[in-house]
Scaffold this motif. Sequence first.
Motif, PDB file in Angstrom:
ATOM      1  N   CYS A  19       9.519  -4.989  -9.259  1.00 47.57           N
ATOM      2  CA  CYS A  19      10.019  -3.657  -9.636  1.00 47.57           C
ATOM      3  C   CYS A  19      11.528  -3.644  -9.929  1.00 47.57           C
ATOM      4  O   CYS A  19      12.277  -3.062  -9.161  1.00 47.57           O
ATOM      5  N   GLU A  68      15.524  -0.518  -8.079  1.00 51.02           N
ATOM      6  CA  GLU A  68      14.111  -0.659  -7.723  1.00 51.02           C
ATOM      7  C   GLU A  68      13.462   0.706  -7.540  1.00 51.02           C
ATOM      8  O   GLU A  68      12.327   0.937  -7.984  1.00 51.02           O
ATOM      9  N   LEU A 122       4.245  -3.042  -7.711  1.00 52.59           N
ATOM     10  CA  LEU A 122       4.566  -3.032  -6.281  1.00 52.59           C
ATOM     11  C   LEU A 122       5.189  -4.343  -5.810  1.00 52.59           C
ATOM     12  O   LEU A 122       5.766  -4.411  -4.722  1.00 52.59           O
ATOM     13  N   ALA A 136       8.369  -2.027  -1.524  1.00 53.36           N
ATOM     14  CA  ALA A 136       8.028  -1.114  -2.616  1.00 53.36           C
ATOM     15  C   ALA A 136       6.955  -0.108  -2.208  1.00 53.36           C
ATOM     16  O   ALA A 136       7.054   1.084  -2.518  1.00 53.36           O
ATOM     17  N   ASN A 150       7.146  -7.626  -0.099  1.00 52.59           N
ATOM     18  CA  ASN A 150       6.233  -6.626   0.462  1.00 52.59           C
ATOM     19  C   ASN A 150       6.583  -6.402   1.936  1.00 52.59           C
ATOM     20  O   ASN A 150       6.866  -7.372   2.636  1.00 52.59           O
ATOM     21  N   TYR A 152       8.332   2.663  -0.034  1.00 55.97           N
ATOM     22  CA  TYR A 152       9.077   3.641  -0.829  1.00 55.97           C
ATOM     23  C   TYR A 152       8.112   4.527  -1.605  1.00 55.97           C
ATOM     24  O   TYR A 152       8.261   5.755  -1.640  1.00 55.97           O
ATOM     25  N   VAL A 183      10.041  -8.337  -5.408  1.00 53.46           N
ATOM     26  CA  VAL A 183      10.521  -7.591  -4.244  1.00 53.46           C
ATOM     27  C   VAL A 183       9.583  -7.899  -3.073  1.00 53.46           C
ATOM     28  O   VAL A 183       8.364  -7.873  -3.236  1.00 53.46           O
ATOM     29  N   ALA A 237      14.485  -0.428  -0.689  1.00 49.77           N
ATOM     30  CA  ALA A 237      14.575  -0.545  -2.147  1.00 49.77           C
ATOM     31  C   ALA A 237      15.970  -0.162  -2.625  1.00 49.77           C
ATOM     32  O   ALA A 237      16.567   0.804  -2.141  1.00 49.77           O
ATOM     33  N   LEU A 261      10.309   2.310  -9.606  1.00 48.37           N
ATOM     34  CA  LEU A 261       9.100   2.834  -8.940  1.00 48.37           C
ATOM     35  C   LEU A 261       8.886   4.305  -9.248  1.00 48.37           C
ATOM     36  O   LEU A 261       7.731   4.739  -9.429  1.00 48.37           O
TER      37      LEU A 261
END
Length: 292
Positions: free
Chosen positions: A247, A282, A244, A256, A253, A259, A251, A278, A286
């Motif tokens: 990815c 990415e 998370l 992720a 917060n 998404y 990334v 994202a 995920l």
Amino acid sequence: MSFGRLITAMVTPFNEQLQIDWEATARLIDYLIEEQKSDSLVISGTTGESPTLSDEEKVALFRFSVKHAAGRAKIIAGTGSNETAHSVQLTKQAELAGVDGILLVAPYYNKPSQEGIYQHFRTIAEATTLPVILYNVPSRTVVSLSSETTLRLAQIPNIVATKECASLSQMIEIVSGAPEGFVLYSGDDAVTLPTLSVGGYGIISVASHLIGAKMKELISAYLEGRVQDAIAINAECYPIFNGLFNCPHPVPNPVAVKYALSRRGVPVGGVRLPLVPATDAEANFLNNLLDA
């Protein structure tokens, strides 16, 4: 007051116009309490994109969440900022909204001294009757709340906990010196188990949006002395803990997790600038992570 072992730092659902989606917010609260077993929810923390929410939006979220949760989980309001007077006013509004507690992030950007940090938190805590959780996250704030300052603040009656994102050694210093009733939460999902092992109380989590029930099993297994079970569950959860935020590269917060929630059938919309959705790469990472 106990906020429980598993607290979710809740995302803020947005509609296509990036305004708060109240129906999605209600569904998310139900999902986090009923399916993911959250004991408490942090509303308008940094995972909730607090830097891009107006005070009016924050207070509306506090009121809505208190009403909709209806006692099924404690509601903790993120009211910290880098302006003490502003945090005092927002904290007072949160108290009037009926929340159960306050989360205060260390004052960012200004780079105050430890004495300045102490006076900041003390001033806000003394302006409310609510229990207060400190939040130390040096990677975001530049400043770090030292263990000595944390323990000094722990002497203030309504400062009851800290969310710690520094080192395990600092966690040990806090736990070993804390007064009775003051508890430590990890703010990093990946060190939930190590935090418990050094005397921490629980986790204020992002991953619990997706695997909260499994994290509750991890905590229970450790507390019941089933350490090997806890280790196995932790290994099972780790790809989500790590994915998370990487990815496959770092990334911000909550890009992720928003998404991933939508992919899981819990739509929460996009993110507000300066965050961006994202990328395809990415999203593919995920998708594979969630499918696995």
